[in-house]
Design a protein around this motif. Sequence first.
Motif, short mmCIF file in Angstrom:
data_model
loop_
_atom_site.label_atom_id
_atom_site.label_comp_id
_atom_site.label_asym_id
_atom_site.label_seq_id
_atom_site.Cartn_x
_atom_site.Cartn_y
_atom_site.Cartn_z
N GLN A 207 -7.99 7.48 -1.30
CA GLN A 207 -6.95 7.89 -0.72
C GLN A 207 -7.18 8.76 0.24
O GLN A 207 -6.92 8.84 1.61
CB GLN A 207 -5.78 7.79 -1.31
N PRO B 234 0.73 -1.14 -0.06
CA PRO B 234 0.08 -0.07 -0.04
C PRO B 234 0.83 1.27 0.04
O PRO B 234 0.57 2.13 -0.51
CB PRO B 234 -0.67 0.00 1.32
N LYS C 59 0.26 4.36 -2.73
CA LYS C 59 0.26 5.75 -2.20
C LYS C 59 1.16 6.50 -2.70
O LYS C 59 1.04 7.68 -3.02
CB LYS C 59 0.04 5.61 -0.73
N ASP D 129 -5.76 1.74 2.93
CA ASP D 129 -4.56 0.74 2.43
C ASP D 129 -5.58 -0.45 1.41
O ASP D 129 -5.21 -0.56 0.40
CB ASP D 129 -4.02 0.01 3.27
#
Lengths: 248, 220, 200
Positions: free
Chosen positions: A147, A91, A95, A157
């Motif tokens: 997000q 994750p 991101k 996540d």
Amino acid sequence: MNWTWFHKLGSPKWFYQWASNWGGRCVYLGLMLLVIGIVWGLAFAPADYQQGNSFRIIYIHVPVAVLAQSCYLGMGIAGFVALVWQMKLAPVFIKSVAPVGAVMAFIALVSGAIWGKPTWGTWWVWDARLTSVLVLFLLYMGVIAIQNALDDQVFADKAVAVVSLVGVINLPIIKYSVEWWNTLHQPATFKLTEKPSMPMEMWLPLLFSALGLYLFAAGLAMWRMQSEVLKRERKANWVKKEVMSHGV
Amino acid sequence: MNYRSYFKAEWMSLLRRKQDTLNALLFFVMVITLFPLGVDPSADFLAPAAGGIIWCATALSVLMAVEGMYKEDYNDGSLEQWLTSGLSVTFLVFLKVLAQWLMVVLPLLLVLPLLAQMLFLPMSVLSVVMLSILLGTPALFFIGSIGAALTVSLRRGAVLMLLLILPLYIPVIIFATGAVRAAQMEMVYSGQLAILAAISLVALTLSPVMAAISIRASVN
Amino acid sequence: MNLQLKNLWIERGERDLCRDLSFSVLNGELIRIAGENGAGKSSLIKAILGWVHLEAGNLEFNGEDVTQHRDMLLQCQLYLGHTPGIKSVFTALENLRLYCPQASEEALEFALDQVQLGAFVDTPAAQLSAGQKRRIALARLWLTDKALWFLDEPFTALDVKGVDALEQRMSDHLSSGGAIVITTHQPLLSLAPKVIELVA
């Protein structure tokens, strides 16, 4: 096959140290190659016999467009890894890479439009590739938006992993459908980038700038991942030590 | 709770909230009405565009119907009961989407002949439009259920869900309108319909898994 | 039945709800999770059921790791939370029937009677108060054959008579070999609970 590297990737600490060694090198080497490729392409490569000098934008447009797609593919794979093996770094990767990929898709759209003006006479054409890059850009924005919308780290996540994975499964379908739709709409005379062969002097600078951009983006992603790892592992002892020894 | 009692209850609750179904239908009619008003009411424009108009309206009404599908279950704690029931959440999602699909698409197919007349769609093409809706909308519902599950805990999740899901609807819309256009030009359209069915089958197998993961993450 | 919780570490945001918490749940045992509001009583139950993240620790059910075989635990338990999944479009009876499809009509009505909803069998839940809705869910306890119960503040919805009836039902369940994990401010002294104290 030796899988230790895969298991090491599960350890944020190992990754952090590995990235401190390689992140900077990637960024600087990548920048160097990128500058060589672009200067070579813009100033020294021969002009195209059909498009003249306007074709030179491919030294920016093509690497950026390809990278935008690779980033999303990487995110999809990371999403799968995150859901199946629950690897901590996956994750973090998504991101960190999503904004990079979004910027690449955006530059690809803008440079495509700039290129379109002299060659097609308009800023925008509903060309298959332009359309699918536009959709790709929207997919990136979706990942970034969810997000930002979710506060809970664990949930965010999972959500981002799901969105990336679903997007990657859909990406080829979208691409295929748009291409199919495009041939239905208009003849393929607009496809200017696909020449049967490119002379070496035109092709080499493209290779340089593409390679450079990949390295640069990889290094950038590592830097972003590093800071995200520090934030997430702030309670771990190794992070405290790391911050103490380097200062803030 | 078992799968049968769940499906029965879900179906019954949809029947009791007839107004929701009616609203989705009215929304569908409303969107379609906007095109002649906003663009051009002549048969020259509407007849060739009818397939596209109907499909855009369908996609939007499906999104409307799907957007809040877990909202109530989330607020009244039903999703917690799903997770602790010992039943497969994936299959519960499947049953729920199935019930929703039946409830929205069947009435939509019933009003379609009327709307097709208003859009000057030739009768011969109407059956293809209906077939494309029958084969294509399962994909819209199942993909949409992922977005609904991801955004169920957000107070203003609707727009985010649209942003997440609408790009994924593009292939369905392209192939569905492609089939309609091919039928209008009296060409073979079975290929497009087959692709639509394939997309729906893939969505039907993978989406419930993804939606279940999202529900599990949403409830905490 | 044997549920073992070993060295649980649960976080909520920046705060530790518990660290190194260990206890076991055996047949015939009543576990009362005590603590102030916000101490994380509900979160502890949710962590056992698997939808609050465990930072560290082990959960074992009948010797098997719960994170690997969560279904084994889920098959054997019944969970009633603050919002226990009561649909407002259904009547009290229909709500209960959804969760207990095997039970006969008489059994359903009997169970509703135990939670003082005998007069509301055919009333849509939309017209019932929040407390009455929770009591529909509590009626499931008279119909279930699940051995392990997780009850999150079940008494808040009940009056004195209802509390007595529920305590009686819990005592029957315990003496027939079941186990209960409960969060409540009620001391429940007659049932001799094992108390787990969470400190906020």
